[in-house]
Design an enzyme around this catalytic site. Structure first.
Site, PDB file in Angstrom:
ATOM      1  N   TRP A 233       0.649  -1.240  -0.035  1.00  0.00           N
ATOM      2  CA  TRP A 233      -0.063  -0.027   0.021  1.00  0.00           C
ATOM      3  C   TRP A 233       0.922   1.155  -0.050  1.00  0.00           C
ATOM      4  O   TRP A 233       0.468   2.249  -0.787  1.00  0.00           O
ATOM      5  CB  TRP A 233      -0.950   0.055   1.284  1.00  0.00           C
ATOM      6  CG  TRP A 233      -2.114   1.053   1.081  1.00  0.00           C
ATOM      7  CD1 TRP A 233      -2.928   1.366   2.264  1.00  0.00           C
ATOM      8  CD2 TRP A 233      -2.622   1.325  -0.014  1.00  0.00           C
ATOM      9  NE1 TRP A 233      -3.655   2.296   1.894  1.00  0.00           N
ATOM     10  CE2 TRP A 233      -3.987   2.199   0.372  1.00  0.00           C
ATOM     11  CE3 TRP A 233      -2.791   0.891  -1.354  1.00  0.00           C
ATOM     12  CZ2 TRP A 233      -4.754   2.767  -0.470  1.00  0.00           C
ATOM     13  CZ3 TRP A 233      -3.674   1.753  -2.269  1.00  0.00           C
ATOM     14  CH2 TRP A 233      -4.673   2.607  -1.742  1.00  0.00           C
ATOM     15  N   ARG A 253      12.597   0.857   5.283  1.00  0.00           N
ATOM     16  CA  ARG A 253      12.816   0.634   6.502  1.00  0.00           C
ATOM     17  C   ARG A 253      14.361   0.483   6.760  1.00  0.00           C
ATOM     18  O   ARG A 253      14.985   0.926   7.671  1.00  0.00           O
ATOM     19  CB  ARG A 253      12.298  -0.755   7.292  1.00  0.00           C
ATOM     20  CG  ARG A 253      12.546  -1.133   8.643  1.00  0.00           C
ATOM     21  CD  ARG A 253      11.739  -2.248   9.064  1.00  0.00           C
ATOM     22  NE  ARG A 253      11.906  -3.367   8.113  1.00  0.00           N
ATOM     23  CZ  ARG A 253      12.945  -4.194   8.325  1.00  0.00           C
ATOM     24  NH1 ARG A 253      13.820  -4.297   9.283  1.00  0.00           N
ATOM     25  NH2 ARG A 253      12.886  -5.434   7.586  1.00  0.00           N
ATOM     26  N   GLY A 355     -11.508   2.382   2.094  1.00  0.00           N
ATOM     27  CA  GLY A 355     -12.228   2.179   0.964  1.00  0.00           C
ATOM     28  C   GLY A 355     -11.728   0.899   0.261  1.00  0.00           C
ATOM     29  O   GLY A 355     -10.557   0.356   0.741  1.00  0.00           O
ATOM     30  N   ALA A 359      -3.642  -2.458  -3.473  1.00  0.00           N
ATOM     31  CA  ALA A 359      -2.588  -1.474  -4.400  1.00  0.00           C
ATOM     32  C   ALA A 359      -2.561  -1.724  -5.729  1.00  0.00           C
ATOM     33  O   ALA A 359      -2.723  -1.052  -6.623  1.00  0.00           O
ATOM     34  CB  ALA A 359      -1.373  -1.712  -3.700  1.00  0.00           C
ATOM     35  N   LYS A 409     -14.109  -3.863   8.830  1.00  0.00           N
ATOM     36  CA  LYS A 409     -13.975  -4.767   7.665  1.00  0.00           C
ATOM     37  C   LYS A 409     -13.085  -5.747   8.002  1.00  0.00           C
ATOM     38  O   LYS A 409     -13.172  -6.903   7.381  1.00  0.00           O
ATOM     39  CB  LYS A 409     -13.411  -3.844   6.519  1.00  0.00           C
ATOM     40  CG  LYS A 409     -13.146  -4.489   5.051  1.00  0.00           C
ATOM     41  CD  LYS A 409     -11.550  -4.609   5.214  1.00  0.00           C
ATOM     42  CE  LYS A 409     -10.827  -3.329   5.314  1.00  0.00           C
ATOM     43  NZ  LYS A 409      -9.265  -3.722   5.211  1.00  0.00           N
ATOM     44  N   ASP A 461     -15.530  -1.754   1.263  1.00  0.00           N
ATOM     45  CA  ASP A 461     -14.349  -2.458   1.475  1.00  0.00           C
ATOM     46  C   ASP A 461     -14.506  -3.942   2.095  1.00  0.00           C
ATOM     47  O   ASP A 461     -13.706  -4.699   1.656  1.00  0.00           O
ATOM     48  CB  ASP A 461     -13.803  -1.542   2.465  1.00  0.00           C
ATOM     49  CG  ASP A 461     -12.360  -1.715   2.745  1.00  0.00           C
ATOM     50  OD1 ASP A 461     -11.619  -2.336   1.922  1.00  0.00           O
ATOM     51  OD2 ASP A 461     -11.418  -0.912   3.601  1.00  0.00           O
ATOM     52  N   SER A 471      -6.137 -11.056   0.097  1.00  0.00           N
ATOM     53  CA  SER A 471      -6.325 -10.258   1.147  1.00  0.00           C
ATOM     54  C   SER A 471      -5.717 -11.119   2.297  1.00  0.00           C
ATOM     55  O   SER A 471      -6.096 -12.183   2.499  1.00  0.00           O
ATOM     56  CB  SER A 471      -7.903 -10.140   1.583  1.00  0.00           C
ATOM     57  OG  SER A 471      -8.184  -9.691   2.698  1.00  0.00           O
ATOM     58  N   ASN A 473      -6.191 -10.629   5.562  1.00  0.00           N
ATOM     59  CA  ASN A 473      -7.251 -11.046   6.668  1.00  0.00           C
ATOM     60  C   ASN A 473      -8.027 -12.017   6.256  1.00  0.00           C
ATOM     61  O   ASN A 473      -8.409 -13.087   6.796  1.00  0.00           O
ATOM     62  CB  ASN A 473      -8.113  -9.620   6.769  1.00  0.00           C
ATOM     63  CG  ASN A 473      -7.583  -8.710   7.514  1.00  0.00           C
ATOM     64  OD1 ASN A 473      -6.702  -8.726   8.388  1.00  0.00           O
ATOM     65  ND2 ASN A 473      -7.539  -7.314   6.830  1.00  0.00           N
ATOM     66  N   GLU A 498      -4.110  -7.161   9.510  1.00  0.00           N
ATOM     67  CA  GLU A 498      -4.316  -6.174  10.758  1.00  0.00           C
ATOM     68  C   GLU A 498      -5.425  -6.827  11.813  1.00  0.00           C
ATOM     69  O   GLU A 498      -5.174  -6.266  13.069  1.00  0.00           O
ATOM     70  CB  GLU A 498      -4.943  -5.009   9.930  1.00  0.00           C
ATOM     71  CG  GLU A 498      -4.022  -4.405   8.964  1.00  0.00           C
ATOM     72  CD  GLU A 498      -4.321  -4.648   7.546  1.00  0.00           C
ATOM     73  OE1 GLU A 498      -5.010  -5.677   7.346  1.00  0.00           O
ATOM     74  OE2 GLU A 498      -3.967  -4.129   6.748  1.00  0.00           O
TER      75      GLU A 498
END
Length: 554
Positions: A233, A253, A355, A359, A409, A461, A471, A473, A498
């Site tokens: 993202w 990083r 939303g 990416a 979501k 979303d 995804s 999740n 997440e």
């Protein structure tokens, strides 16, 4: 409305001197006293001969306050709809207004403006084409450049600020209004300028208007942005901003990661196949000088947000805006990401993004996003920037609702994938629906708008996350159903899920908010290994043991 008659009257007769000077004698002292109007740079406005005043447009009052810069009548265009009523049309014409058909390349109005300039009078032009409120300035249209070339009239760049806050409904509030005029610009006279030449001249004029605008304290444009986080993202946002014409610095990083991306110009790990634009530089995040950036984007997972803000937050300047692209809640207290960042940076405004936008798909096929901020101007500025990158973006001022919708979501997508193998599609739908409804109830108890959860940030979303095979999740839920434990899931995924981090914080927030949340609490127990996935799948389709156990969807 007899539009041609009004145009002909303006060309032949001009303003009505008696009406014009009486109205001005009444309005100008009122502007000075009630609006504390200040006028800077009046010496730049010629007191005779043709002149074009090119100004930004915030309010219907703009023509009247800007006209006070000159000691002579200034003509201006007004949308043709204002001339429908005969009395209003007569008064406007007396004051120097003439109708224009906006958005249709009105040649008659342009011809009228040329005739006014050729007889030695002044014309006020709003290159934005319409009122722009709130936020920064919009992109100009090329009409002002064309008019300057066709007439050879000098162009005075003007900015006005404060008029957008004067009116609330029919009430006029005492709010300070300031106007500033810059030195006139001159261009050679060209009989038939090409659209490209007219555009080039407009692009010379408009930065001078922006200079006056920023001097008055107006919202600066976003010219340079820093993106902290080079995951999928973060890289996607950086590419989108670069496509919008912004100079972007993508902060990684480690130095090794920065060197690899700078050389390959492709983020093969997180965003394969997408070439980094030339105006996107890559470097170690710790080496970025955030004092040079108008926009800073924190595109890291919510678990990494405290570390990122601790390292970079103090270096964000007061003139910069911040966008938070983290989803979920921030440990240890379950703060919303944008609130967490706002408390720890001196940024002028903070927004969040939400939303259905994965990416790679967003960059290839477009996406519909929500830019939410308590600062209406900054929300619109971010949405406009994304629009220039080819992404559709709505604005919202319901920051709490948008961020909790994103949290809902993630948890609901995890719940659906975890319940499906053991309980089938009915269990998956029940699990997702109940978790989503419980977080919705929490959001509404905190003042969120009900429509936020039914819109792009919520239901939109959720659907995108459930159907997207990539995804994190969704895949984490599938691994949970296979008996994997939470500590083993993320290494196998190779990316952050997440919902796994957020669930304990979310359950605590629901408890503290007094919202019954058996489905979310059961999902947290499943993630923590305190419940078998088959048992949990049965609970989401079983009838409640007591009345009101489950939260009803709004």
């Amino acid at each position: 409305m007899d539009r041609d008659r009004h145009l002909e009257r303006t060309r032949a007769k001009g303003v009505n001197p008696l009406v014009y000077w009486i109205v001005r004698a009444l309005l100008q002292p009122f502007f000075h006293v009630y609006f504390r109007m200040s006028r800077i740079g009046r010496e730049h406005v010629p007191q005779e001969g043709p002149v074009i005043l090119a100004a930004n447009h915030r309010s219907f009052l703009d023509p009247f306050v800007i006209a006070t810069l000159a000691r002579r009548p200034i003509y201006f265009v007004a949308k043709k709809e204002l001339f429908k009523h005969p009395v209003v049309a007569w008064l406007l014409t007396c004051l120097g207004a003439f109708p224009i058909d906006r958005g249709n390349g009105d040649e008659d109005a342009m011809a009228t403006a040329r005739e006014i300039l050729e007889r030695g009078d002044g014309v006020l032009i709003f290159p934005e084409g319409t009122r722009i409120r709130p936020g920064g300035l919009a992109e100009p249209r090329r009409g002002v450049g064309r008019l300057a070339l066709e007439t050879g009239a000098p162009v005075v760049p003007v900015a006005v600020i404060g008029t957008e806050a004067v009116r609330r409904g029919w009430r006029f509030r005492p709010h300070k209004v300031r106007i500033r005029a810059g030195a006139p610009l001159t261009f050679p006279k060209v009989a038939s300028p090409s659209p490209q030449l007219a555009k080039a001249v407009t692009e010379r004029i408009w930065p001078c208007v922006m200079l006056q605008w920023e001097w008055l304290g107006g919202t600066p444009p976003i010219r340079r942005a820093a993106v902290i986080g080079a995951g999928s993202w973060g890289t996607g946002i950086a590419v989108a901003l670069a496509r919008a014409g912004v100079q972007v610095d993508l902060g990684t990083r480690t130095g090794d990661q920065a060197a690899l991306l700078a050389e390959a110009r492709v983020n093969d790990r997180y965003l394969p196949g997408t070439v980094l634009p030339e105006n996107l530089a890559v470097g170690r995040a710790a080496d970025l000088d955030l004092g040079q950036h108008d926009l800073v984007v924190f595109a890291v997972p919510s678990r990494a947000l405290p570390e990122a803000v601790a390292a970079h937050g103090a270096h964000v300047t007061e003139r910069a805006g911040v966008v938070v692209a983290a989803t979920g809640l921030v440990a240890p207290h379950g703060a919303l990401p944008s609130a967490f960042v706002a408390e720890r940076t001196p940024a002028r405004a903070v927004a969040c993004l939400a939303g259905p936008a994965h990416a790679s798909d967003a960059l290839e096929h477009g996406a519909a996003l929500v830019a939410a901020s308590a600062d209406k101007g900054f929300a619109r500025q971010v949405a406009d920037l994304l629009g220039r990158a080819g992404l559709y973006a709505e604005t919202s001022f319901d920051v709490v609702g948008v961020e909790l919708a994103g949290t809902a979501k993630s948890a609901a997508a995890l719940a659906a994938a975890a319940a499906a193998p053991a309980g089938g599609p009915n269990a998956a739908g029940a699990a997702a629906g109940r978790v989503f409804a419980e977080v919705d109830a929490l959001a509404r108890s905190r003042g969120a708008h009900a429509q936020t959860f039914t819109g792009l940030a919520g239901a939109g979303d959720l659907v995108a996350t459930v159907v997207a095979a990539s995804s994190g999740n969704h895949r984490a839920g599938e691994l949970l159903a296979q008996g994997r434990t939470a500590p083993d899931i993320e290494p196998e995924l190779g990316q952050t899920a997440e919902a796994l981090d957020t669930l304990p914080l979310l359950v605590r927030a629901l408890e503290e908010g007094g919202v019954p949340a058996p489905a979310t609490a059961g999902l947290a127990a499943l993630v923590e290994g305190r419940m078998d996935h088959a048992d949990w799948a049965q609970t989401v389709t079983a009838p409640p043991q007591r009345r009101g156990r489950f939260v009803r969807a709004a």
